[in-house]
Structures are given as structure tokens and as C-alpha cells.
Design a protein around this motif. Structure first.
Motif, PDB file in Angstrom:
ATOM      1  N   ALA A  66      92.582  40.281  14.280  1.00  0.00           N
ATOM      2  CA  ALA A  66      91.771  39.146  14.715  1.00  0.00           C
ATOM      3  C   ALA A  66      92.315  38.526  15.997  1.00  0.00           C
ATOM      4  O   ALA A  66      91.548  38.144  16.890  1.00  0.00           O
ATOM      5  N   SER A  67      93.637  38.430  16.112  1.00  0.00           N
ATOM      6  CA  SER A  67      94.226  37.837  17.314  1.00  0.00           C
ATOM      7  C   SER A  67      94.024  38.736  18.530  1.00  0.00           C
ATOM      8  O   SER A  67      93.725  38.264  19.631  1.00  0.00           O
ATOM      9  N   VAL A  68      94.156  40.051  18.335  1.00  0.00           N
ATOM     10  CA  VAL A  68      93.917  40.990  19.440  1.00  0.00           C
ATOM     11  C   VAL A  68      92.452  40.950  19.858  1.00  0.00           C
ATOM     12  O   VAL A  68      92.124  40.951  21.054  1.00  0.00           O
ATOM     13  N   PHE A  69      91.566  40.876  18.879  1.00  0.00           N
ATOM     14  CA  PHE A  69      90.137  40.809  19.177  1.00  0.00           C
ATOM     15  C   PHE A  69      89.807  39.538  19.959  1.00  0.00           C
ATOM     16  O   PHE A  69      89.017  39.573  20.918  1.00  0.00           O
ATOM     17  N   ALA A  70      90.429  38.412  19.563  1.00  0.00           N
ATOM     18  CA  ALA A  70      90.183  37.142  20.251  1.00  0.00           C
ATOM     19  C   ALA A  70      90.676  37.190  21.694  1.00  0.00           C
ATOM     20  O   ALA A  70      90.024  36.652  22.599  1.00  0.00           O
ATOM     21  N   LYS A  71      91.817  37.822  21.932  1.00  0.00           N
ATOM     22  CA  LYS A  71      92.346  37.918  23.293  1.00  0.00           C
ATOM     23  C   LYS A  71      91.436  38.743  24.195  1.00  0.00           C
ATOM     24  O   LYS A  71      91.267  38.438  25.373  1.00  0.00           O
ATOM     25  N   ARG A  72      90.837  39.782  23.639  1.00  0.00           N
ATOM     26  CA  ARG A  72      90.013  40.674  24.456  1.00  0.00           C
ATOM     27  C   ARG A  72      88.579  40.170  24.635  1.00  0.00           C
ATOM     28  O   ARG A  72      87.975  40.369  25.686  1.00  0.00           O
ATOM     29  N   TYR A  73      88.057  39.511  23.604  1.00  0.00           N
ATOM     30  CA  TYR A  73      86.630  39.180  23.640  1.00  0.00           C
ATOM     31  C   TYR A  73      86.343  37.683  23.488  1.00  0.00           C
ATOM     32  O   TYR A  73      85.185  37.296  23.379  1.00  0.00           O
ATOM     33  N   GLY A  74      87.394  36.874  23.482  1.00  0.00           N
ATOM     34  CA  GLY A  74      87.192  35.435  23.425  1.00  0.00           C
ATOM     35  C   GLY A  74      87.117  34.905  22.008  1.00  0.00           C
ATOM     36  O   GLY A  74      87.096  35.647  21.032  1.00  0.00           O
ATOM     37  N   GLY A  75      87.092  33.584  21.916  1.00  0.00           N
ATOM     38  CA  GLY A  75      87.055  32.952  20.605  1.00  0.00           C
ATOM     39  C   GLY A  75      88.445  32.767  20.036  1.00  0.00           C
ATOM     40  O   GLY A  75      89.460  33.116  20.641  1.00  0.00           O
ATOM     41  N   SER A  76      88.489  32.232  18.844  1.00  0.00           N
ATOM     42  CA  SER A  76      89.753  31.974  18.156  1.00  0.00           C
ATOM     43  C   SER A  76      90.022  33.053  17.116  1.00  0.00           C
ATOM     44  O   SER A  76      89.099  33.526  16.446  1.00  0.00           O
ATOM     45  N   SER A  77      91.284  33.423  16.987  1.00  0.00           N
ATOM     46  CA  SER A  77      91.635  34.413  15.971  1.00  0.00           C
ATOM     47  C   SER A  77      91.309  33.898  14.573  1.00  0.00           C
ATOM     48  O   SER A  77      90.894  34.662  13.696  1.00  0.00           O
ATOM     49  N   HIS A  78      91.480  32.588  14.372  1.00  0.00           N
ATOM     50  CA  HIS A  78      91.153  32.004  13.073  1.00  0.00           C
ATOM     51  C   HIS A  78      89.655  32.127  12.797  1.00  0.00           C
ATOM     52  O   HIS A  78      89.241  32.440  11.672  1.00  0.00           O
ATOM     53  N   CYS A  79      88.851  31.873  13.817  1.00  0.00           N
ATOM     54  CA  CYS A  79      87.395  31.962  13.635  1.00  0.00           C
ATOM     55  C   CYS A  79      86.968  33.382  13.308  1.00  0.00           C
ATOM     56  O   CYS A  79      86.158  33.612  12.391  1.00  0.00           O
ATOM     57  N   TRP A  80      87.510  34.348  14.058  1.00  0.00           N
ATOM     58  CA  TRP A  80      87.166  35.733  13.777  1.00  0.00           C
ATOM     59  C   TRP A  80      87.652  36.137  12.386  1.00  0.00           C
ATOM     60  O   TRP A  80      86.948  36.837  11.649  1.00  0.00           O
ATOM     61  N   GLY A  81      88.854  35.710  12.039  1.00  0.00           N
ATOM     62  CA  GLY A  81      89.381  36.036  10.714  1.00  0.00           C
ATOM     63  C   GLY A  81      88.537  35.457   9.601  1.00  0.00           C
ATOM     64  O   GLY A  81      88.229  36.131   8.613  1.00  0.00           O
ATOM     65  N   ILE A  82      88.130  34.201   9.757  1.00  0.00           N
ATOM     66  CA  ILE A  82      87.289  33.562   8.740  1.00  0.00           C
ATOM     67  C   ILE A  82      85.944  34.261   8.656  1.00  0.00           C
ATOM     68  O   ILE A  82      85.406  34.483   7.564  1.00  0.00           O
ATOM     69  N   LEU A  83      85.377  34.619   9.825  1.00  0.00           N
ATOM     70  CA  LEU A  83      84.087  35.317   9.836  1.00  0.00           C
ATOM     71  C   LEU A  83      84.184  36.647   9.093  1.00  0.00           C
ATOM     72  O   LEU A  83      83.315  36.977   8.267  1.00  0.00           O
ATOM     73  N   TRP A  84      85.235  37.414   9.372  1.00  0.00           N
ATOM     74  CA  TRP A  84      85.391  38.697   8.687  1.00  0.00           C
ATOM     75  C   TRP A  84      85.607  38.495   7.184  1.00  0.00           C
ATOM     76  O   TRP A  84      85.137  39.299   6.373  1.00  0.00           O
ATOM     77  N   SER A  85      86.285  37.421   6.828  1.00  0.00           N
ATOM     78  CA  SER A  85      86.496  37.130   5.406  1.00  0.00           C
ATOM     79  C   SER A  85      85.176  36.801   4.719  1.00  0.00           C
ATOM     80  O   SER A  85      84.928  37.224   3.583  1.00  0.00           O
ATOM     81  N   ILE A  86      84.323  36.043   5.402  1.00  0.00           N
ATOM     82  CA  ILE A  86      83.016  35.709   4.834  1.00  0.00           C
ATOM     83  C   ILE A  86      82.187  36.970   4.629  1.00  0.00           C
ATOM     84  O   ILE A  86      81.525  37.140   3.588  1.00  0.00           O
ATOM     85  N   VAL A  87      82.241  37.868   5.609  1.00  0.00           N
ATOM     86  CA  VAL A  87      81.522  39.136   5.475  1.00  0.00           C
ATOM     87  C   VAL A  87      82.049  39.919   4.277  1.00  0.00           C
ATOM     88  O   VAL A  87      81.267  40.519   3.519  1.00  0.00           O
ATOM     89  N   ALA A  88      83.353  39.903   4.079  1.00  0.00           N
ATOM     90  CA  ALA A  88      83.954  40.612   2.941  1.00  0.00           C
ATOM     91  C   ALA A  88      83.440  40.046   1.617  1.00  0.00           C
ATOM     92  O   ALA A  88      83.125  40.802   0.691  1.00  0.00           O
ATOM     93  N   VAL A  89      83.350  38.725   1.517  1.00  0.00           N
ATOM     94  CA  VAL A  89      82.857  38.092   0.292  1.00  0.00           C
ATOM     95  C   VAL A  89      81.383  38.430   0.084  1.00  0.00           C
ATOM     96  O   VAL A  89      80.937  38.686  -1.041  1.00  0.00           O
ATOM     97  N   ILE A  90      80.608  38.453   1.174  1.00  0.00           N
ATOM     98  CA  ILE A  90      79.185  38.816   1.074  1.00  0.00           C
ATOM     99  C   ILE A  90      79.038  40.249   0.562  1.00  0.00           C
ATOM    100  O   ILE A  90      78.199  40.535  -0.307  1.00  0.00           O
ATOM    101  N   PHE A  91      79.849  41.163   1.094  1.00  0.00           N
ATOM    102  CA  PHE A  91      79.834  42.546   0.605  1.00  0.00           C
ATOM    103  C   PHE A  91      80.103  42.582  -0.900  1.00  0.00           C
ATOM    104  O   PHE A  91      79.430  43.298  -1.656  1.00  0.00           O
ATOM    105  N   MET A  92      81.082  41.813  -1.326  1.00  0.00           N
ATOM    106  CA  MET A  92      81.495  41.812  -2.726  1.00  0.00           C
ATOM    107  C   MET A  92      80.385  41.296  -3.635  1.00  0.00           C
ATOM    108  O   MET A  92      80.063  41.907  -4.663  1.00  0.00           O
ATOM    109  N   VAL A  93      79.784  40.166  -3.258  1.00  0.00           N
ATOM    110  CA  VAL A  93      78.704  39.588  -4.062  1.00  0.00           C
ATOM    111  C   VAL A  93      77.496  40.518  -4.097  1.00  0.00           C
ATOM    112  O   VAL A  93      76.882  40.732  -5.153  1.00  0.00           O
ATOM    113  N   ALA A  94      77.163  41.098  -2.950  1.00  0.00           N
ATOM    114  CA  ALA A  94      76.027  42.020  -2.895  1.00  0.00           C
ATOM    115  C   ALA A  94      76.263  43.231  -3.789  1.00  0.00           C
ATOM    116  O   ALA A  94      75.333  43.717  -4.459  1.00  0.00           O
ATOM    117  N   ALA A  95      77.505  43.724  -3.820  1.00  0.00           N
ATOM    118  CA  ALA A  95      77.825  44.882  -4.661  1.00  0.00           C
ATOM    119  C   ALA A  95      77.642  44.552  -6.138  1.00  0.00           C
ATOM    120  O   ALA A  95      77.111  45.363  -6.911  1.00  0.00           O
TER     121      ALA A  95
END
Length: 286
Positions: free
Chosen positions: A230-259
Motif C-alpha cells: 500500500a505504501s509503495v502504491f501510494a508513492k507511485r500513484y498518489g493518495g495515502s497508504s492508509h487509505c489504499w490499505g483500508i480500501l483493499w481491506s473493504i474489498v476483501a470483506v466484500i469478497f468474503m460476504v459475497a462468497a
């Protein structure tokens, strides 16, 4: 003037009583069919599915506790390494699909991993570690609701392991982790027509689904490690590493609930029906 021709017209035939009855009842039948379709769309949870949901809840609690308790968390170490292998496989697969080449995959005894890549689209390969392991976990959870589906999942996972083993062929820890995982899955095939396999697949699925959530929290919030995806992604493409990390975590939970929702709809079989189906699909019993 040409004479007109009068063609005989057949008188309409009277409908039989049963045809008339069908016509009168047609609107009612349509309403009944629509109601039945709506009932079929309702998600009902049978006793077998309730047990599976209870097992998932127990897994979540147990993993959450073991993940954070010092010394005791060593119990999870083999499964952590397995989930990290899924994580690195996500990076590697995204690299290959975006035109890159994977040099090797390495797992670290201190619960880390790295994928050495040449080329590929970093905008896709960077998040594919967490999102890839989350998606694999969700699919394993989905299959973990049914024994036959778990058998199929274990075969697919075996192919994934072989690819990971190929990319990590020079790293002894990667080789050992994957061989032990393959041995566990193969062994479970021979216990009560693979009923044990279902719970192992379910556990690995839960672990892999929540890995990104706990690992991102561990790295970015608790320990504040700055070298995460997440921190490497934020450095290359902008935004906060925390924001990207939280976003990916939300996607993970959505995958889990959908499954879980999809599995409840797809696998209504009872435990006995599952055992019968499993006995007829690549039958094995120890």
C-alpha cells in the motif's frame, strides 16, 4: 362482371371445458409462478449451513486471537506462510497477465515474502497481492460449504501450488510450505469421503480472506511499516497508504460476504447428501 365466389367459413369450434378452465385459471397460475420464483430467491439457511456459518465464526475468532497473542501465535505460522504464498502468487499472476516475467518467489521465516518480477503493470501487480489472496480466500470459503466443491477447489489449489513451487524452486521455505500444504490437502481426501477436507479448505479460505485486513492493520496502523504494498502504491500513484490499505481491506470483506451469500444459495444440500455426492465423485475413504 365476374360472379362472386362465396367461400364457406367454418364456424368457430367451441372450446372444451378443460381448455376453458385453463384460460380462466391462467392469470392465477402466472401469479403462483411469480410467487414461487420469489420464494426461490429468498435465502434460507438450513441446519448444515448454520453449522458451517458457526464454524466460520469460530475460525474468525480463533484466528484473530492467535494472530495477536505472543508465543501462542506460532500455531498459525504454517498457515500464515501458506497465505503469504497465495499473496505472492497474486503478484506473480498479475505480472504474467500484464506482460511481465516472474524471476522467483521467496518466503521469509519472519512471515514475509517477495516476488521478483521484470516488467508488468505495477498499478495492477501491487494491489494484486492482497486482492488476489482475498479473492482466493473467498473462493475457498465458497467451496468450503460443500464437500464436492472442496474437492474441486483442492485440485485447483494444487495447480496454484505447482506454479508457485516452480517460481519459488530455489527457496527451501517456499518448497517446504507448499509441500506440507499439498500433503495436508491430499491426506484429507481419505478421511470420510473428504469431509475433513471441507473444513480445512474453509479454514484456509477464512485465513486468506482476512489476511489483507489483519496484515494491513498490522503493518500500517499498529507497527506503521512503510514498506508495504500500500505504501509503495501510494508513492507511485498518489493518495495515502492508509487509505489504499483500508480500501483493499473493504474489498476483501466484500469478497468474503459475497462468497458466503453465494454459497448459501448454491449449496443447500444436507450433510448426508454431501457425503453421498462425495462418495460418487472421485471416491476415496480411509
Amino acid at each position: 362482371m365476374a360472379p362472386s365466389l362465396a367461400l364457406p367459413v367454418a364456424a368457430p369450434r367451441s372450446s372444451s371445458p378443460w381448455v376453458a378452465a385453463i384460460k380462466r385459471s391462467a392469470p392465477h397460475a402466472v401469479r403462483l409462478t411469480a410467487s414461487a420464483a420469489l420464494v426461490r430467491r429468498d435465502l434460507t439457511v438450513n441446519d448444515t449451513q448454520k453449522v458451517t456459518l458457526g464454524v466460520i465464526a469460530a475460525y474468525v475468532v480463533a484466528i484473530a486471537l492467535l494472530w495477536n497473542i505472543p508465543k501462542i501465535r506460532v500455531v498459525l505460522w504454517p498457515f500464515k506462510m501458506l497465505v503469504i504464498a497465495f499473496h505472492e502468487f497474486g503478484h506473480a499472476l498479475a505480472c504474467v497477465l500484464t506482460g511481465g516475467r516472474v524471476k522467483s518467489i521467496e518466503l521469509d521465516p519472519h512471515e514475509g515474502g517477495v516476488t521478483h518480477m521484470l516488467g508488468g503493470k505495477s498499478a495492477i501487480t501491487l494491489p494484486s497481492g492482497y486482492l488476489g489472496s482475498s479473492l482466493i480466500g473467498a473462493l475457498l470459503m465458497f467451496c468450503g460449504f460443500n464437500i464436492v466443491a472442496s474437492k474441486v477447489a483442492s485440485i485447483v489449489v494444487g495447480v496454484t501450488f505447482i506454479l508457485t513451487l516452480w517460481w519459488g524452486r530455489r527457496d527451501w521455505l517456499t518448497i517446504l510450505t507448499i509441500l506440507l500444504a499439498m500433503g495436508l490437502l491430499i491426506g484429507c481426501w481419505f478421511i470420510a469421503h473428504a469431509e475433513a477436507l471441507r473444513y480445512v479448505v474453509l479454514f484456509i479460505g477464512v485465513m486468506s480472506s482476512l489476511y489483507s485486513v489483519w496484515d494491513i492493520c498490522d503493518d500500517l496502523i499498529l507497527r506503521k511499516v512503510n514498506s508495504s504494498d500500500a505504501s509503495v502504491f501510494a508513492k507511485r500513484y498518489g493518495g495515502s497508504s492508509h487509505c489504499w490499505g483500508i480500501l483493499w481491506s473493504i474489498v476483501a470483506v466484500i469478497f468474503m460476504v459475497a462468497a458466503i451469500v453465494a454459497a448459501i444459495a448454491a449449496f443447500p444440500q444436507t450433510a448426508e447428501q454431501q457425503r453421498t455426492d462425495s462418495s460418487n465423485f472421485i471416491s476415496t475413504k480411509f
